[in-house]
Design an enzyme around this catalytic site. Structure first.
Site, PDB file in Angstrom:
ATOM      1  CD  GLN A 136      -2.781   1.223   2.439  1.00  0.00           C
ATOM      2  OE1 GLN A 136      -2.584   0.469   3.396  1.00  0.00           O
ATOM      3  NE2 GLN A 136      -3.780   2.083   2.415  1.00  0.00           N
TER       4      GLN A 136
ATOM      5  CD  GLN B 257      -1.248   2.359  -6.358  1.00  0.00           C
ATOM      6  OE1 GLN B 257      -0.479   1.592  -6.944  1.00  0.00           O
ATOM      7  NE2 GLN B 257      -1.968   3.264  -6.999  1.00  0.00           N
ATOM      8  CD  GLU B 258      -1.697   6.232  -0.562  1.00  0.00           C
ATOM      9  OE1 GLU B 258      -1.458   7.334  -1.095  1.00  0.00           O
ATOM     10  OE2 GLU B 258      -2.847   5.861  -0.259  1.00  0.00           O
ATOM     11  CB  SER B 259       4.915   7.480  -1.402  1.00  0.00           C
ATOM     12  OG  SER B 259       5.456   6.381  -0.671  1.00  0.00           O
TER      13      SER B 259
ATOM     14  CE1 TYR C 178      -3.903   3.746  -2.637  1.00  0.00           C
ATOM     15  CE2 TYR C 178      -5.511   2.430  -1.432  1.00  0.00           C
ATOM     16  CZ  TYR C 178      -4.386   3.245  -1.444  1.00  0.00           C
ATOM     17  OH  TYR C 178      -3.752   3.537  -0.263  1.00  0.00           O
TER      18      TYR C 178
END
Length: 509
Positions: A330, A333-335, A460
Site C-alpha cells: 500500500q 502504491q501511495e508514494s 488502487y
C-alpha cells in the site's frame, strides 16, 4: 513432517467465506509424498465413505504444490484448492489432511488405490484418465472453474506471430495435460507443430523453464498464466490454442463413491451463495490487467528502497495484526516508497497522509518515513474497525483499503447503490462495480457524499494486491500474522466467537 491448521469456525463456511480466507481457520495435517512406482500402490488402510469420514473426523485430500492449488506462506497453508476443500470439509464437520505429490502420475495412482478421499490437483477429466491405467472408475465431482489454453513465451525471445511460425520455436507442455491435448488437436491443422512433454505437476514449473530460457514457449492454463506473469514478468501470452474452454473438477476415490451426492449438493449451494465467486475474486480478481513496466520498476525498488523501511513495516503491521507485505504494498502504491512524496492535493509522505488525518493518528511530521508508516497503519486499522460488522474477511480488508483512498463516506455511498440494486453490499466484488458509478451524475446526485473518482479506489486496491503477490514471492519470511503463539491463541478465540481480523494467518501446532 506434520503441520496442523486450526479450525476456528463451525459448519458455516458458505456464510463465513471471509473467515475462511482471512483466518485459514481449519486443521490440516500435511504429509509430503515422493514419487512411487505406478505398478505398486500402497496399502493404506484408510477408511472410506461418508460415514467413515465423519466418524474419523478426517477428509484426506491429495494435491500438488502450486500457487493455484497448495502453497505455504510462512506457516500458513493457502491456495484455491485449499480453501475450496477446507470449506467442504467444514461442511462435513471434519478436519482436512493434505498429502502432497511430486507429479501427477503418482497422485493418480494414489487416489485410484484409495490413499485419499479426494484428489484436487486442478485437473480435468481428460488429464486424469491420461495418467491412469485403463479405466479405474474414478468419479469426477462437479465442475467448478473454467480455464483456457495459452501459448506463453518470453517477451525478448522467439515469439511466433501465428500458428504458421510455430515450427521455429521450442515448445514445452505438461505430459498428459489438457494443454497437450489442445496441442494434439492443433497439430491436425499445423502438422509441423512439435513439442516436448515434461512430467511436471504445475504450470508454474513450466513457466519457470520458459523464463530461464530452457524453452522458447510453453502451453499453460489461463489461470496459471495470470499468476506466472507476476512472478516472471518477462513472459507474455502470444496465442490461444483453441476456442474450447476446460472445466476443472475434483476426482473422488472409487472407494468413497458415496461422497458424490454430498459434493453435488454442496457445490450447488456454494455456487448459489457466491462462494465460488468470492474465491475467484480473492485469488484472481486483481489479475485482470498487467503492466510490465510498472512491475519491473517495483521489483527494482524492492531491492533498492524497501530495505530501508522493511523493519518499520513489519513492526507497524505486527502491532495491529496486519500483513506487513500488504502494508508495504500500500505504501508503494501511495508514494513508491518515497518518504518526501507530495501531491498537488496536499497529501504527503510515504503513506501520503492528509494533514487532518496525520493529526488524527498522531503524526507530527508527515515527511518522517517511520512516523508516516505507523500513522498509515493506524489509519487503516481504524477504517477496518469502523466498517459494519456484516463485512468480513478479505472483503472487509479490501473495503478498508478502498476507504483509505476514496474516503469512508464514498465507500458507504457505493454500498447504498449496491443495496438499491439488490446486490450484496458486503462483497468487494460487488462494491468495485458500484464505486465507478459515483462518477455519473444520475448516481452521485442521489447519495450523501456526491461525486467521487470511483475508478481510482478500484485500481488502487487491485494494484496493492498485485504488488503484494509479487512482494511475497521476492522477500524472505513473507508470513502473515499472528507473529507470536499468544497472537495465535487470541486470533483462534476471536474466530471461534465469529470475529475476523484483517489478514490473520494460521499457525503450527
Amino acid at each position: 513432517m506434520e503441520q496442523k491448521r486450526r479450525r476456528g469456525f463451525g459448519r458455516t463456511a458458505l456464510a463465513m467465506m471471509g473467515v475462511i480466507l482471512a483466518t485459514g481457520a481449519i486443521v490440516a495435517v500435511l504429509t509430503e509424498r515422493r514419487s512411487a512406482p505406478k505398478s505398486a500402490p500402497a496399502e493404506t488402510g484408510l477408511a472410506h465413505g461418508v460415514d467413515a469420514i465423519t466418524s474419523s473426523g478426517e477428509l484426506v485430500v491429495l494435491t500438488v504444490r502450486s500457487p493455484t492449488t497448495f502453497r505455504m506462506r510462512g506457516e500458513q497453508i493457502t491456495g484455491y484448492e485449499v480453501d475450496l476443500t477446507m470449506a467442504f470439509a467444514d461442511e462435513l464437520g471434519v478436519e482436512v489432511s493434505y498429502r502432497l505429490f511430486d507429479d501427477i502420475p503418482s497422485l493418480m495412482t494414489a487416489i485410484e488405490a484409495g490413499e485419499g478421499h479426494i484428489a484436487a490437483p486442478g485437473l480435468t477429466q481428460r488429464e486424469v484418465r491420461e495418467h491412469t491405467d485403463g479405466d479405474p472408475q474414478l468419479i469426477f465431482g462437479p465442475a467448478y472453474k473454467t480455464v483456457s489454453h495459452e501459448l506463453v513465451c518470453r517477451r525478448d525471445g522467439n515469439r511466433p506471430r501465428n500458428w504458421d511460425e510455430v515450427s521455429e520455436v521450442s515448445i514445452a507442455v505438461i505430459s498428459g495435460s489438457g494443454n497437450e491435448e489442445a496441442l494434439e488437436r492443433r497439430q491436425a491443422e499445423n502438422p509441423e507443430l512439435v513439442w516436448r512433454d515434461l512430467p511436471l505437476s504445475s504450470g508454474l514449473q513450466m513457466a519457470e523453464r520458459v523464463h530461464d530460457k530452457r524453452f522458447d514457449c510453453a502451453v499453460l492454463d489461463s489461470h496459471s498464466v495470470a499468476i506466472a506473469r507476476r512472478l516472471y514478468p518477462e513472459l507474455s501470452s502470444v496465442l490461444d490454442l483453441s476456442n474450447d474452454d476446460r472445466q476443472l473438477a475434483w476426482q473422488i476415490a472409487p472407494q468413497s463413491a458415496d461422497l458424490m451426492p454430498e459434493l453435488t449438493s454442496w457445490f450447488e449451494t456454494a455456487h448459489q451463495a457466491g462462494f465460488l465467486s468470492d474465491l475467484d475474486e480473492y485469488y484472481y480478481g486483481h489479475l485482470e490487467e498487467f503492466d510490465y513496466f510498472d512491475l519491473a520498476v517495483f521489483r527494482q525498488r524492492i531491492e533498492t528502497r524497501l530495505p530501508d523501511y522493511e523493519a518499520a513495516f513489519r513492526e507497524a503491521a505486527e502491532a495491529r495484526n496486519l500483513d506487513w507485505t500488504l502494508l508495504a504494498s500500500q505504501a508503494y502504491q501511495e508514494s513508491h516508497w518515497d518518504p518526501v512524496a507530495k501531491s498537488p492535493t496536499g497529501v504527503r509522505g510515504l503513506m501520503m497522509l492528509t494533514l487532518p488525518t496525520a493529526r488524527e493518528v498522531g503524526v507530527s511530521n508527515r515527511l518522517d518515513a517511520f512516523e508516516s508508516i505507523d500513522g498509515g497503519a493506524t489509519y487503516l486499522d481504524r477504517l477496518y474497525a469502523r466498517l459494519p460488522e456484516s463485512i468480513v474477511g478479505y472483503d472487509r480488508l479490501w473495503m478498508a483499503i478502498a476507504a483509505y483512498n476514496v474516503g469512508y463516506g464514498h465507500l458507504m455511498d457505493a454500498r447504498r447503490l449496491a443495496e438499491r440494486q439488490g446486490r450484496d453490499k458486503d462483497k468487494w466484488r460487488v462494491i468495485k462495480t458500484m464505486l465507478p458509478l459515483l462518477t455519473q451524475r444520475k448516481y452521485y446526485s442521489t447519495v450523501r457524499y456526491g461525486y467521487a473518482r470511483g475508478y481510482e479506489p478500484v485500481k488502487y486496491v487491485r494494484r496493492i494486491r498485485e504488488y503484494d503477490d509479487v512482494l511475497t514471492s521476492e522477500v524472505p519470511r513473507p508470513e502473515q500474522p499472528p507473529f507470536t503463539p499468544q497472537g495465535l491463541e487470541r486470533e483462534t478465540a476471536e474466530a471461534d466467537a465469529g470475529a475476523t481480523s484483517p489478514t490473520a494467518g494460521a499457525g503450527v501446532e
